[in-house]
Scaffold this active site. Structure first.
Site, PDB file in Angstrom:
ATOM      1  N   GLU A   7       0.829  -1.214   0.000  1.00  0.00           N
ATOM      2  CA  GLU A   7       0.000   0.000   0.000  1.00  0.00           C
ATOM      3  C   GLU A   7       0.863   1.264   0.000  1.00  0.00           C
ATOM      4  OE1 GLU A   7      -2.957  -0.264   3.141  1.00  0.00           O
ATOM      5  OE2 GLU A   7      -4.137  -1.652   1.938  1.00  0.00           O
ATOM      6  N   GLU A  26      -6.753  -7.649  -1.146  1.00  0.00           N
ATOM      7  CA  GLU A  26      -7.390  -7.602   0.174  1.00  0.00           C
ATOM      8  C   GLU A  26      -8.869  -7.296   0.029  1.00  0.00           C
ATOM      9  OE1 GLU A  26      -5.567  -5.108   3.123  1.00  0.00           O
ATOM     10  OE2 GLU A  26      -3.558  -5.939   2.805  1.00  0.00           O
TER      11      GLU A  26
END
Ligand code: NAG
Length: 841
Positions: free
Chosen positions: A188, A257
């Site tokens: 991320e 995710e």
């Protein structure tokens, strides 16, 4: 390949030659590649269903069961982060044992026939202490994390190489015959790069090149990283990812995710994500051309020890995942997703071959059709409306679509699954106390003071982690305040105001050995201010501040620079001189508690002090150690400690840390009705408001001996041990809630077997339990959910007959949802359903 081997045997090739040939053919074929549609393993494009299970968040004894549950839930891949601070506790000293035995974990996944997605990071976020970074890394001279910084890059490369070389040595990459089909570098980073600009861009390029240069033979991904350089695949994380597009047309659309729920923070309610919405988001991703989906988390587990990040992340990392913290399937989420995976897999040949054609079926309804040249056809029918059920026509046939739902038609005709119609059963779990009353002993932790000989004294206030290096949650800040005989407040009988600013996370303030107050922050703002009138006497007064860390931050721009502890100012107001600034005077420091230094949590350490019991047992007294022993309850049910009545501290069993307890932190914020329909966020569908954020603390079975287990609790606030008990987690009751005519995988068997199928309510109790009672049954228009069903305006009088006949005394049973089973139609022209609750005992 099997048939080829047999052929060679027939040709009389001897075993050794066969082995040679086999391994040659195998390594020539072993490959992982990708294209616009999908990841291809050994040349075969796949729709891959993956789930996150973090190895240190459960015990090695739990791993095989978790992996098996994942496999039965329809997973192809297990995804895990690699936990740097667990593997390299001090520079160059590696640890890969017990819960950190990464190789063992990966080999167990391989034995189960599943693949692995290895997210090396080494930054992992993960609500894990310091985002996975070892705390020593912060003190490498000149370092700045996650940017174009040489010391950081050198350390990151060294650890990444270490992990890759272990994987290669153990032959764990798919190209070596192992299960790892993919890796991840960084995590991320896109949002950070966006903030920091050029150095971030340079770092991304470097990280990508470094990773690809390690020649693992399998693809790398970068999640939430729009500019991931080729050949790295950029991927999506979130509650929904249907509109995500990778940065190149030749990369597959991957969701690394898919959040199954959310983490619990101390002070927050418990998040829940409805199974219907989770299934809807996954079906929506697949119908829009997605081909890889990973559930984050599939099993969340437990933040044992001091591994929770945040600060203020709870010890439970249950995450409302399909497998609960204790390793049991969470129903109906687990079963509803299993059915979804089956339905998706029936569509796999079409899904990996072509892009969908999208047509409108109404204002808010669409069909996504995957039709190959050879005529294979699969369709997804979607209703995005959050309020209304809609009857659509597709291929000349009618289909009922409940609000916010997708039906899956593997042959473009037969609906085998709808995301809002759950065929799987629900379970009501309960925590059953198992131990008779525990007999406790207590030991009072000393309030440290500046005269102690094991303290260091300097001018001014130091940052906490700088001093403790996170070896403990606790740091004492101690100073003396001299009060002159002439102080006016002494005569006026007023008390001066002591004000303390702290960077966090919790603070206990002692004046002359007496607790004067406790303050703490929260996840949103760890900073805190103590401001209280304090009782001071003539002469030297001892101020002792116990500053407590509750996990180091795991996310945020340069979180490595964030402070903890008492940084001031510290002032005393109401003296003759006005306000006295204590910040720059002499302060003494003591790292950790006396009980920690004595290892009171261990069997040998606990004998080093005198404990008291009976009428002398400490009650509601801050800074107290408690101990007791207990025998392991019979059976295999998972265990938990009920910490009701306790405030804040830590728990150990046989020297192993269960984690931080903090039932004194009550969940604030909103809880309310939960409708699965409509966009989910982590504030929706929460429960537990007004209750402790975490009351139950998982006790792994494998940490127990049959008898004489040492339980030690350190309590900071003061608590009452009579509220502590051991409990086992069992199934209280199971429910089914099935609509007549709802799509079911049974419809597929009709096509292949020719038999007529109707939706059925399937009920089963876990091994060792049987259905003892039908607590509720209604065929008609019942209302409510499992545990709170009630009859509606329409109810068949014979509703109980079939469930009782089929189920009582059985471990599992089924009841067809059809009018004749219940002695006639109680309300013709209504869409009816059967709701049943059965007690397991
Ligand atoms: C950190 O600790 C060192 C001594 O080990 C001290 O010199 C320095 O001032 C401390 N820094 C902060 C920010 O507390």
């Amino acid at each position: 390949m099997g048939s080829r081997v047999i052929m060679w045997n027939l040709l009389g090739v001897d075993a050794f030659m066969l082995l040679l040939l086999f391994s040659w053919v195998f390594s020539a074929l072993a490959s992982v590649s990708y294209d616009h549609k999908a990841i291809a393993v050994n040349g075969q494009k796949r729709i891959l269903i993956s789930g996150s299970i973090h190895y240190p968040r459960s015990t090695p004894e739990m791993w095989p069961g978790l992996i098996q549950n994942a496999k039965e839930g329809g997973l192809d891949v297990i995804q895990t982060y690699v936990f740097w601070n667990g593997h390299e506790p001090s520079p160059g000293k590696y640890y890969f044992e017990d819960r950190y035995d990464l190789v063992k974990f990966i080999k167990l996944v391989q034995q189960a026939g599943l693949y692995v997605h290895l997210r090396i990071g080494p930054y992992i976020c993960a609500e894990w202490n310091f985002g996975g970074f070892p705390v020593w890394l912060k003190y490498v001279p000149g370092i700045a994390f996650r940017t174009d910084n040489e010391p950081f890059k050198a350390a990151m490369q060294k650890f990444t190489e270490k992990i890759v070389s272990i994987m290669k040595e153990e032959k764990l990459f798919e190209t070596q015959g192992g299960p790892i089909i993919m890796s991840q570098i960084e995590n991320e980073f896109g949002p950070v790069e966006w903030e920091i600009g050029e150095p971030g861009k340079a770092y991304t390029k470097w990280a990508a090149q470094m990773a690809v240069g390690l020649n693992t033979g399998v693809p790398w991904i970068m999640c939430k990283q729009e500019d991931a350089p080729d050949p790295i695949i950029d991927t999506c994380n979130g509650f929904y990812c249907e509109n995500f597009k990778p940065n190149k047309v030749y990369k597959p659309k991957m969701w690394t995710e898919a959040w199954t729920g959310w983490y619990t923070e101390f002070g927050g309610p418990i998040p829940n994500r409805p199974a219907e919405d989770l299934a809807f988001s996954v079906a929506r991703f697949i119908q829009n051309g997605g081909s890889f989906i990973n559930y984050y988390m599939y099993h969340g587990g437990t933040n044992f020890g001091r591994t929770a990040g945040g600060p203020f992340i709870a010890t439970s990392y249950d995450y409302n995942a399909p497998i609960d913290e204790f390793g049991l399937p969470r129903e109906p989420k687990w079963g509803h997703l299993r059915d979804l995976h089956r339905a998706i897999k029936l569509c796999e040949p079409a899904l990996v071959s072509v892009d969908p054609t999208v047509t409108s079926l109404g204002n808010n309804q669409e069909a996504h059709v995957f039709k190959t040249k050879s005529g294979t056809c699969s369709a997804f029918l979607a209703n995005y409306d959050t309020k209304y059920s809609v009857k659509v026509t597709f291929g000349n046939a009618p289909y009922d679509l409940p609000p916010w739902s997708i039906s899956i038609l593997p042959d473009c005709k037969t609906a085998v699954y709808n995301t809002a119609r759950i065929g799987a059963q629900s379970s009501q779990m309960k925590m059953l106390p198992v131990n008779s009353a525990l007999t406790w002993q207590s030991y009072n932790e000393e309030t440290a003071s500046s005269s102690g000989d094991d303290s260091i004294t300097v001018d001014g206030l130091w940052e906490q982690v700088n001093v403790t290096r996170d070896s403990t949650d606790y740091l004492w800040y101690m100073t003396d305040v001299n009060i002159d005989l002439n102080e006016g407040f002494l005569k006026n009988r007023q008390s001066p105001l002591l004000t303390i600013f702290s960077a966090g996370h919790a603070l206990h303030v002692f004046v002359n050995g007496q607790l004067s107050g406790t303050v703490y922050g929260g996840l949103d703002n760890p900073k805190l201010t103590f401001s209280n009138n304090v009782k001071l006497t003539v002469g030297i007064n001892k101020i002792s501040l116990l500053s407590v860390a509750v996990g180091l931050p795991n996310v945020g721009l340069h979180f490595e620079t964030w402070n903890a502890g008492v940084l001031g100012p510290v002032t005393l107001k109401g003296l003759n001189e006005g306000t006295r600034d204590l910040s720059r005077q002499k302060w003494s420091y003591k790292i950790g508690l006396k009980g920690e230094a004595l290892s009171l949590h261990t069997i040998s350490g606990s004998t080093s002090v005198e404990w008291v019991e009976g009428s002398l047992l400490a009650k509601k007294q801050p800074l107290t150690w408690y101990k007791t022993t207990f025998n392991a309850p019979a059976g295999n049910d998972p265990l938990a400690l009920d910490m009701s009545g306790m405030g804040k501290g830590q728990i150990w069993i046989n020297g192993q840390s269960i984690g931080r307890h903090w039932p004194g932190y009550i969940a604030h914020g909103g809880c309310g009705d939960c409708n699965y329909a409509g966009t989910y966020n982590d504030k929706k569908c929460r429960t537990n408001c007004g209750e402790p954020s975490q009351r139950w603390y998982h006790v792994p079975r494998s940490w127990l001996n049959p008898s004489g287990n040492l339980l030690v609790v350190f309590e900071e606030w003061g608590g009452d041990t009579t509220g502590i008990s051991l409990a086992k987690r069992t199934t209280g009751s199971v429910c089914a809630d099935i609509y007549e005519g709802q799509p079911t995988l049974g419809n597929w068997n009709v096509l292949t077997s020719g038999k007529v199928s109707r939706p059925k309510a399937h009920l089963w109790c876990p091994p060792g339990q049987k259905i003892s009672q039908i607590k509720f049954a209604s065929y008609g228009l019942p209302q409510g959910t499992c545990g709170s069903f009630r009859e509606g305006s329409c109810h068949a009088h014979k509703s109980y007959d079939a469930p009782q006949r089929n189920c009582i005394g059985k471990q599992s049973c089924s009841v067809a949802v059809a009018t004749e089973v219940f002695g006639g139609d109680p309300c013709p022209s209504n869409m009816k359903k059967l709701s049943v609750e059965a007690v397991c005992s």
